[in-house]
Design a protein around this motif. Sequence first.
Motif: not given
Lengths: 896, 159, 429
Positions: A155, A170-174, A179, A182, B62, B66, B69, C190
């Motif tokens: 991270x 730019x971030x974290x997905x999933x 994870x 992108x 974006x 985040x 997802x 999140x």
Amino acid sequence: MVRIEIDGQSYDVQDGENLLSACLSLGLDLPYFCWHPALGSAGACRQCAVIQYKDAEDRRGRLVMACMTPVADAMRISLDAEQARQFRSDNIELLMTNHPHDCPVCEEGGECHLQDMTVMTGHTFRRYRGLKRTHNNQNLGPFINHEMNRCIACYRCVRFYDDYAGGKDLQVFGVHNNVYFGRFEDGALESEFSGNLVEVCPTGVFTDKTFSAHYARKWDLQSAPSICVHCGLGCNIAPGERYGELRRVINRYNGEVNGYFLCDRGRFGYGFVNSPERIRKPQLKGYPDITVDTAESYFRNLLKASKPAIGIGSPRAPLEANFALRMLVGEENFFLGLEDTEHALLNAIVEMMLDGGIHSPSLREVEQADAVLILGEDVTHSAPRLALSLRQAARNASFELAGSLHILPWQDAAVRNLDKHVSSPVFIASVCATRLDDAAANTYRGSPEDIARLGFAIAHSLDESAPAPAALGDTEQLLAAAIADSLKQAKRPLIVSGTGCSSLAVIQAAYNVAKALPSINKQLVFTVPECNSLGLAIMGGRPLSQAFERIGNGLADSMIILENDLYRRAPSRNVDLFLQLADHVIVIDSLENKTTEHAELVLPTSTFAESEGTLVNNEGRAQRYFPVYPETESVRGSWQWLTIVMEDCQWRHHDQLTAACASAFPDLADIIQAAPGAGYTVKGSKIPRQPHRYSGRTAMHANANVSEPGQPHDIETPFAFSMEGDMAQIPPVLLPVIWTPGWNSNQAINKFQQETGGHLRGGDAGIRLIEASGTLPWFRDIPAEFIPTPGRWRIMPLPHIFGSEELSLHSPSLLERLPDFCILLNPLDAETLGVDTGDQVEISSLAGTWVLKVPVRIELTLPPGLLGITAGLPAFQSMKSWAQVTLRKVEQQVQL
Amino acid sequence: MKKQVFEGLSSAEIDEINAEMSHYEDKMAVSIEALKIVQKYRRWVSDECLIAVAELLEISPTQLEAVATFYNLIYRQPVGKTIIHYCNSVTCWMLGSDQVQECLCRHLNVELGEMSADGEYTILPIVCLGACDHAPVVMVGDELRLDITEDAVNEILGR
Amino acid sequence: MEKMDKPLTKNIRPDRAFATLADYESTGGYQGLRKAITELSPKEVQQWVKDSGLRGRGGAGFGTGLKWSLVPMDANVLQTRYLVANADEMEPGAFKDRLLLEQDPHQLIEGMIIAAYAIQAKIAYIFMRGEYHLAAKRVENALQEARTEGYLGEHILNSEFNLQIYLHTSAGRYICGEETALLNALEGKRATPRAKPPFPLVSGLWGKPTVVNNVETLCNVPHILQNGVEWYQGLGRGSDQGTKLFGASGRLKYPGLWELPMGTPIREIIEEHAGGMRDGYKLRGFLPGGASTDFLLPEHLDVLMDYEAVAKAGSRLGTGTLIVLDDKTCPVQMVLNLEQFFAQESCGWCTPCRDGLPWTVTLLKDIIAGKGRIEDLDTLAGLTRMLGPGNTFCALAPGAMEPLQSALKYFREDFERYIVGSHAVMESS
Ligand SMILES: Cc1cc2nc3c(=O)[nH]c(=O)nc-3n(C[C@H](O)[C@H](O)[C@H](O)COP(=O)(O)O)c2cc1C
Ligand code: SF4
Ligand code: FES
């Protein structure tokens, strides 16, 4: 200080630190991933586990994450306990379950923190038999490669890019082990600091795309300590070379200046060094192929034959070269090579710094400011790394609030959670929206005059004896009072201004504000456009226009132009005329440009990568850079060209020249201390530029010569172009490459700092030349409000990180990130003209001397009456800053 | 199927999202609700919708992606009119959730996550629905259905 | 009149029609609130709840009154304090909060108002999992009723106390139930957990002091206020106070949910209330408090369902909802199902959980598919230690390891049976 016990040994550590940082400060090896000295702790990777014991009786202890554990007096911990070791090794094993083990083809290999930590923990055997998850990669633009399969989900990237640098794309997905770090979609990373991902990422997910094109392992790169030449901040860099080509630039830690981070111009602008436009051989008009010797004697003869030559210096050449030129032509014939306005601005800045009595802060000090006023600068574009520091300054109030809640500064997420409630105020007065506005408490947009007026009003609000602008609007009045109030309450207020909007009034207003501030810890910092703008201005000399006059008046008939494309300084017509009038034009430069085209004699000079010199940054810090690799045969350092033709020259060596320069200018007296001279040795030998593992030395030139060529000698610096020598004893500031056994990545720097994130042992590089003294009277020249003339527009050059700096414009990767070629207009102006974004307008100078067709972009925040252009973009070279122009819509031809 | 032309969020969607904002300290906080509101009207969140919502919340696409997802009930791909979630957590699994899934998919001739040919249904697994005393259970749209048997599946799918 | 021994479910009718405001008030509803607001100071309310011995019903069993009393009550720079009801109930095998939410929403609301009063919060949220549609509808309705009646809003019961309660429905993810992840989810982020310290009590939602309590915990509060501490203490049978919703699911004759005194023996729940095993099935073991608790065996049937007793037996009371393993269900496959759940619900923040759980799943799958090796059992045991308490960022992974570690202990032969005789073993031996 508190005393803690680690594996039976007592240590004194800084109270309030976390255990990981404390251990690293003590020089102990403890693996980690998610923690970063500038980013604080996240607790995500679980790699820094140690055992903590309740007391002397406790034999079992419990596992804690060092990075999440504050040190406490009498704390007992163990790094060595089997349970901790096992955990750390098992943790790596888990990280590796999805890692592709593709080190041989990975560009991080050899300087990979993941490799280092894996070896450190002793995890060597894979038990995992399952499949590995795979990801698709994205195209992130010209700077950064993306290889998500290597990700260990620490991270760090998003914490740097989003949290620290304010990026939004730019971030974290999933979730879970799916994870993905992108962008929302493929495309160039928008942040001006994206390149730091290369170093922040502990593995090979984000690597340097410009490096890929001519990749070499870290251990195969030859390096030397260097200074970025792409703006006036003087960030420290570590360039790497192989086969005579500059392969990349990475950060070189300086605890006072750039710390861990560079901007993208600084990191990726190096391409000019390898550019096909590089001048590799002397050129004499009419003689296709001349030797260096011929060039030299031709040069010498020219000097003898003609009337006294004039010399035009350069803000992108080091002090020594400028000094040599000045000595060669004589003080009265030496010109700084700056256009009048810039010349005046820099002189004013130098005067304020020398005699203004206000401290000019380093970037580290900037980060400690608790209230900031930026007057007239879009810092992200004019001095990018400074913007990153100012962004951190805005957070000081959060740290303070956190402190009151017993949240320690490194508890990153917890402190950030307070960010939205409090921030140290940053006020930005600029011509139009800036990239730092999101961190600002309040913004003001206006013409330079109006910005200056606001500044004068703030100063007056702070101190009634400061002059007040006449007839200031109510809104401005209120804003000025509010800003003054905030600044007054601050303990460490900072005023930022600079040459960005080409206005002396703005700079003077900034000084008045700073002078009016009550705090004793107040600071004033100016941005300057080029790497040695300040040094040149301290040295002093006349402006370019006077050089023009001198030639025009026939007082001189030849000129030596040092690393300066005059077409970037003055309107083409004037330069054309000037160059025509001179009988002999000698240009010393490294890249072909319009000025070299007009020269009779062009002498090829080395870039920063192949030469040495001293630069003075905007803070007033003199810093030395050293050649990374020897220049090719016909190329010489500018100072060498200039001294070699001097009669009875006493300065055969660079150190002598530096010393002479230091003694010639009292304000530059300390530059000799910027770095040790050529005589400096470590245990009797020079410092190797090549790492121990540098491979192929005996064979790398075998295609040209089967016998091994001798290593070139470097008699000018303490460095050798070789791999022999002891690395262990080198003071950190002279380390060509950051490396220590077991730590192959740049993160090895913790072994060279007094404490993590602190100063380098032996002191950070460079020497401050100026400390605050004296005071100047109030500046009273308050401009009148800017009132647009109907039907006329004033040209307002706006700096751009990827468009405004001369050298980086020769770097192919940067060209892909150039701002759109367009002019900016206020919507009202656009309406008057009947144009919309994308339409073409025709710009004509009032004298009718030139006409340009350019597409328009509407910029809501640009004041009416101004016409924004990208400063320094060659396409706009005909447009003089602040000139009045007329505009006309170009009717689109109907396409059939 | 005709390609839908995106024209931004509807005013109903925008109103509902704005109404939620008053409950929180900042706009970001409604990100999840906002996406769910979009789904209420459109079943799933297309890229265009996501971008529009991000704009409304003054965050970047974006940043919203985040969040989108991360959560299970935000659909970034088209789903059927009715989503049938069958619970596959421990008690339902013990009492036959595999058969329930098999039965649902067989009846609709779809794979998990796929939209049925008529666009009516999508079958998705879900974690424990909090009705373990009536395992196996499914959720048909918003409605919880208990003690599922093959007959119950027939009845739910109306055949 | 109030059914004194089943305060939590007294309004819950066999026909499952839900309690309206009138229903709720008719059995003494909102009297606890009246007492708190008109007779007691916030500190006194905290003290009452502390004295009652009420412990959190969300799984960890932290003293509720104690939790409240740790909230800084001084006029903090940040002013606001928040209360959050945790209605995320997503742990496999847990099905208690849904009943309270659907059937008697006012009980929760009253509990929340009292709790908010006790910590002087002006805004409270109900964080509800997105799948609880019916509950959401009913809670929303009840909130409206409460606002109309003046239980919520400005000057509640003519006092100086103001409170708004908002319902937030989530979008699915078990980790949202973890209280700090929940706060991130409420902030629209999140839902990765936050580091503690700082505890939410000091710096929670948007950095402000925040109390998170489980739905069932809060539902206890009105009764404590209304009937007093002593009465409440008299309800428990073991070392803990009050009643608790106990549930049982699996191959039982009458799986279900019952309000019983804290400390009711497990045998009574399984054999009496749930009617014992279905015909043809025998009890092999059970998870006493949801998916993240250790297996217990039939020999533990006489253990009392309270925090201490279950812990002593080697498991946790957790949510108090038992999942029963019968003799025809393979414990290895059951554990696989559980671990798949946890692996999928890992937030992806910390290494051991994010990467350790999928490996656990891979190993279990391999074993079941006959591709296991005997040393895989050691690897699994190693993982249960590796992902244990304190080693991961939050309690999800340690919870996930509880059924696995106890299964390895109690059902080892079931694991070995898959391995022994399989090809993989021959290869490796
Ligand atoms: C992974 C995980 C999931 C959790 N899920 C829930 C939940 O759904 N509901 C709940 O009340 N508590 C849940 N908890 C416990 C909460 O973190 C918290 O302890 C609880 O809400 C506090 O309320 P209490 O003190 O009233 O028990 C969970 C904890 C973890 C680690
Ligand atoms: S244990 Fe770690 S990865 Fe797992 S849910 Fe908690 S924080 Fe997330
Ligand atoms: S460095 Fe401590 S958990 Fe990552």
